[in-house]
Design a protein around this motif. Structure first.
Motif, short mmCIF file in Angstrom:
data_model
loop_
_atom_site.label_atom_id
_atom_site.label_comp_id
_atom_site.label_asym_id
_atom_site.label_seq_id
_atom_site.Cartn_x
_atom_site.Cartn_y
_atom_site.Cartn_z
N UNK A 212 0.82 -1.22 0.00
CA UNK A 212 0.00 0.00 0.00
C UNK A 212 0.85 1.26 0.00
N UNK A 213 2.07 1.15 0.48
CA UNK A 213 2.97 2.31 0.49
C UNK A 213 3.71 2.47 -0.84
N UNK A 214 3.61 1.48 -1.68
CA UNK A 214 4.38 1.50 -2.92
C UNK A 214 3.70 2.40 -3.96
N UNK A 215 4.49 3.16 -4.73
CA UNK A 215 3.90 4.04 -5.75
C UNK A 215 3.09 3.29 -6.80
N UNK A 216 3.36 1.99 -6.98
CA UNK A 216 2.65 1.21 -8.01
C UNK A 216 1.33 0.61 -7.50
N UNK A 217 0.98 0.89 -6.25
CA UNK A 217 -0.20 0.26 -5.66
C UNK A 217 -1.45 0.47 -6.52
N UNK A 218 -1.62 1.66 -7.05
CA UNK A 218 -2.82 1.98 -7.84
C UNK A 218 -2.61 1.83 -9.34
N UNK A 219 -1.47 1.26 -9.73
CA UNK A 219 -1.22 1.07 -11.16
C UNK A 219 -2.24 0.09 -11.73
N UNK A 220 -2.87 0.40 -12.86
CA UNK A 220 -3.88 -0.51 -13.44
C UNK A 220 -3.22 -1.74 -14.05
N UNK A 221 -3.96 -2.82 -14.09
CA UNK A 221 -3.47 -4.03 -14.74
C UNK A 221 -3.47 -3.82 -16.26
N UNK A 222 -2.64 -4.55 -16.95
CA UNK A 222 -2.54 -4.48 -18.41
C UNK A 222 -3.74 -5.22 -19.01
N UNK A 223 -4.67 -4.52 -19.64
CA UNK A 223 -5.88 -5.19 -20.14
C UNK A 223 -5.59 -6.23 -21.22
N UNK A 224 -4.58 -5.97 -22.05
CA UNK A 224 -4.25 -6.93 -23.10
C UNK A 224 -3.71 -8.22 -22.50
N UNK A 225 -2.86 -8.09 -21.48
CA UNK A 225 -2.29 -9.25 -20.81
C UNK A 225 -3.38 -10.02 -20.06
N UNK A 226 -4.30 -9.30 -19.45
CA UNK A 226 -5.38 -9.95 -18.72
C UNK A 226 -6.29 -10.73 -19.67
N UNK A 227 -6.54 -10.16 -20.85
CA UNK A 227 -7.34 -10.88 -21.83
C UNK A 227 -6.68 -12.16 -22.29
N UNK A 228 -5.39 -12.10 -22.52
CA UNK A 228 -4.64 -13.30 -22.91
C UNK A 228 -4.64 -14.34 -21.78
N UNK A 229 -4.57 -13.86 -20.57
CA UNK A 229 -4.59 -14.78 -19.42
C UNK A 229 -5.90 -15.55 -19.37
N UNK A 230 -7.02 -14.88 -19.58
CA UNK A 230 -8.31 -15.55 -19.54
C UNK A 230 -8.39 -16.64 -20.61
N UNK A 231 -7.84 -16.35 -21.78
CA UNK A 231 -7.81 -17.35 -22.85
C UNK A 231 -7.02 -18.58 -22.44
N UNK A 232 -5.83 -18.35 -21.96
CA UNK A 232 -4.95 -19.47 -21.59
C UNK A 232 -5.52 -20.25 -20.42
N UNK A 233 -6.08 -19.55 -19.46
CA UNK A 233 -6.67 -20.23 -18.31
C UNK A 233 -7.78 -21.18 -18.78
N UNK A 234 -8.64 -20.70 -19.66
CA UNK A 234 -9.73 -21.55 -20.18
C UNK A 234 -9.18 -22.69 -21.01
N UNK A 235 -8.17 -22.41 -21.78
CA UNK A 235 -7.54 -23.42 -22.64
C UNK A 235 -6.99 -24.57 -21.79
N UNK A 236 -6.27 -24.22 -20.73
CA UNK A 236 -5.69 -25.24 -19.86
C UNK A 236 -6.78 -26.01 -19.12
#
Length: 437
Positions: A212-236
């Motif tokens: 919570x003290x880190x400057x990156x705490x509120x950094x948004x997730x990468x939407x493109x990477x998250x989309x690819x993750x959902x694909x691979x998770x379902x694939x596996x």
């Protein structure tokens, strides 16, 4: 999936072009943040549905498929990778002279192993070895709680340097905490992860303040990477789970890409070819030039005994993936499986290129051996067998094949030298095994 387990091997390691690309892209900023070279660090997917990740010697992070399945986002998995990198940089791995054996590789089919039937011969039972690896992962290193705390701190540092939020890491630990409460996990010798890792609640308390003290705490997730993750998770999930279970989690009322991906595997495993192809066709309608969708349709056709129909898909997938060696190996196999002698020249070219980019691909070596045998080039056929057998840790057979190959190859040629190297490696491994008995 059909597993070919060797005596020393305990787990299957899955290899898939799309999954490896995702894990590489997820890990690269963290590897750099840890001061390591991404070319020397690998993230390996283990075909085990238990929730765990570990290091077992060298610069490799092993992640169980069960962890991918439990994780809710790519960011959660990145938190795990960061933690495991902390073990590597912290020197928490005991070096073992037998590390090559502990991490021996054997490529397995990402789909079913129906490749054997498509190839049309008894020897093609080796066809099940396509897109996975076997590794003797029984030598898990039981880290002390102090080492786990150190790895947690290092992981937090690497996430911060990479500009990634610690929210994913905390979210994953809370998932573990919920599992502990829901299923009543106990910390005993029978529960390896929970007996060697600090109490999850303690880790959450310690890390939350740091993140919570880190400057990156509120950094948004990468939407493109998250989309690819959902694909691979379902694939596996579709690949590893029973078809009925997959259809419960991803019913036909769901028409998004991950759901169709999972169902394509489920229907193929259940020998429902029309439905499997309907799912891949729907995916290709959305993205006709997606190499992984093309690869999947090609594999389904190949493993259903229709290699000729698979060729256009796999050729295009190979081209679009920049000649990824795993996809190219499937393409090469389909060329051979047509049983058309006119296809052998292209098959040899494709497979030779595949092993030049990924030598640790036993099935590619097996297929090359088949081609050399059909051409009457028996020394090179035996050399290809030696490569395959060494990767599968079948050292007595590798030694015999290498010696036979060397006897028939031109003295001093690159292939002759390579056969000698394999023979020397095999002898050393055989002697090591004798000493450990």
């Amino acid at each position: 999936m059909t597993l070919i387990a060797q005596p020393a091997m305990a787990q299957s390691i899955l290899r898939d072009a799309e999954t490896e690309a995702l894990l590489h892209d997820m890990a690269t900023p963290l590897i750099r943040a840890a001061g390591l070279d991404p070319r020397n660090v690998s993230v390996v997917l283990v075909g085990d549905m238990s929730i765990n990740a570990f290091v077992a010697g060298g610069q490799a992070v092993y992640i169980n498929a069960g962890l991918i399945n439990e994780a809710g986002s790519a960011l959660e998995v990145q938190g795990v990778i960061a933690h495991e990198l902390g073990h590597i940089t912290g020197g928490h791995v005991i070096s073992d002279g037998g590390s090559r054996e502990a991490q021996g590789i054997s490529i397995l089919s990402l789909l079913l192993g129906g490749i054997a039937a498509a190839a049309g011969s008894g020897d093609a039972a080796m066809g099940v070895i396509m897109a996975g690896q076997q590794a003797a992962l029984g030598k898990y290193l039981a880290f002390s709680r102090g080492q786990e705390a150190s790895a947690d701190a290092a992981g937090a540092e690497y996430l911060s340097k990479a500009g990634l939020s610690g929210r994913g890491s905390l979210s994953f630990f809370k998932r573990l905490q919920n599992l502990e409460m829901r299923y009543g996990f106990t910390r005993n010798a029978d529960s390896e992860f929970y007996s060697t890792h600090p109490m999850t609640s303690d880790r959450i308390t310690t890390l939350q303040d740091t993140y919570e003290k880190d400057p990156s705490w509120n950094a948004p997730a990468d939407p493109e990477l998250e989309g690819r993750f959902k694909r691979v998770k379902a694939k596996l999930f579709g690949y590893l789970s029973e078809p009925q279970r997959t259809l419960q989690v991803y019913p036909e009322t769901m028409t998004d890409v991950p759901a169709r991906y999972a169902r394509a595997y489920a229907f193929h495993k259940d020998a429902r070819l029309d439905k499997a192809l309907a799912e891949t066709d729907a995916l290709l309608t959305l993205a006709p030039n997606d190499p992984y969708f093309l690869e999947l349709k090609g594999q389904i056709l190949l493993e259903s005994g229709r290699p000729g129909e698979a060729l256009p898909m796999l050729r295009r997938a190979t081209q679009l993936s920049n000649f990824h060696p795993l996809i190219a190996t499937t393409f090469g196999h389909a060329l051979i499986a047509t049983e058309d002698p006119a296809q052998l020249g292209e098959a040899e070219q494709v497979l030779r290129a595949a092993v030049s980019r990924d030598r640790e691909n036993p099935f590619a070596w097996y297929q090359l051996g088949v081609i050399y045998g059909m051409k009457g080039d028996l020394p090179r056929a035996r050399l290809a067998s030696a490569e395959q057998q060494a990767l599968q840790l079948n050292y007595p057979q590798a030694l015999q094949s290498a010696q036979t190959a060397q006897a028939g190859l031109p003295t001093g040629s690159p292939d002759w030298i390579r056969a000698g190297d394999i023979a020397m490696e095999a002898r050393a491994a055989i002697e090591q095994r004798k000493k450990r008995r």
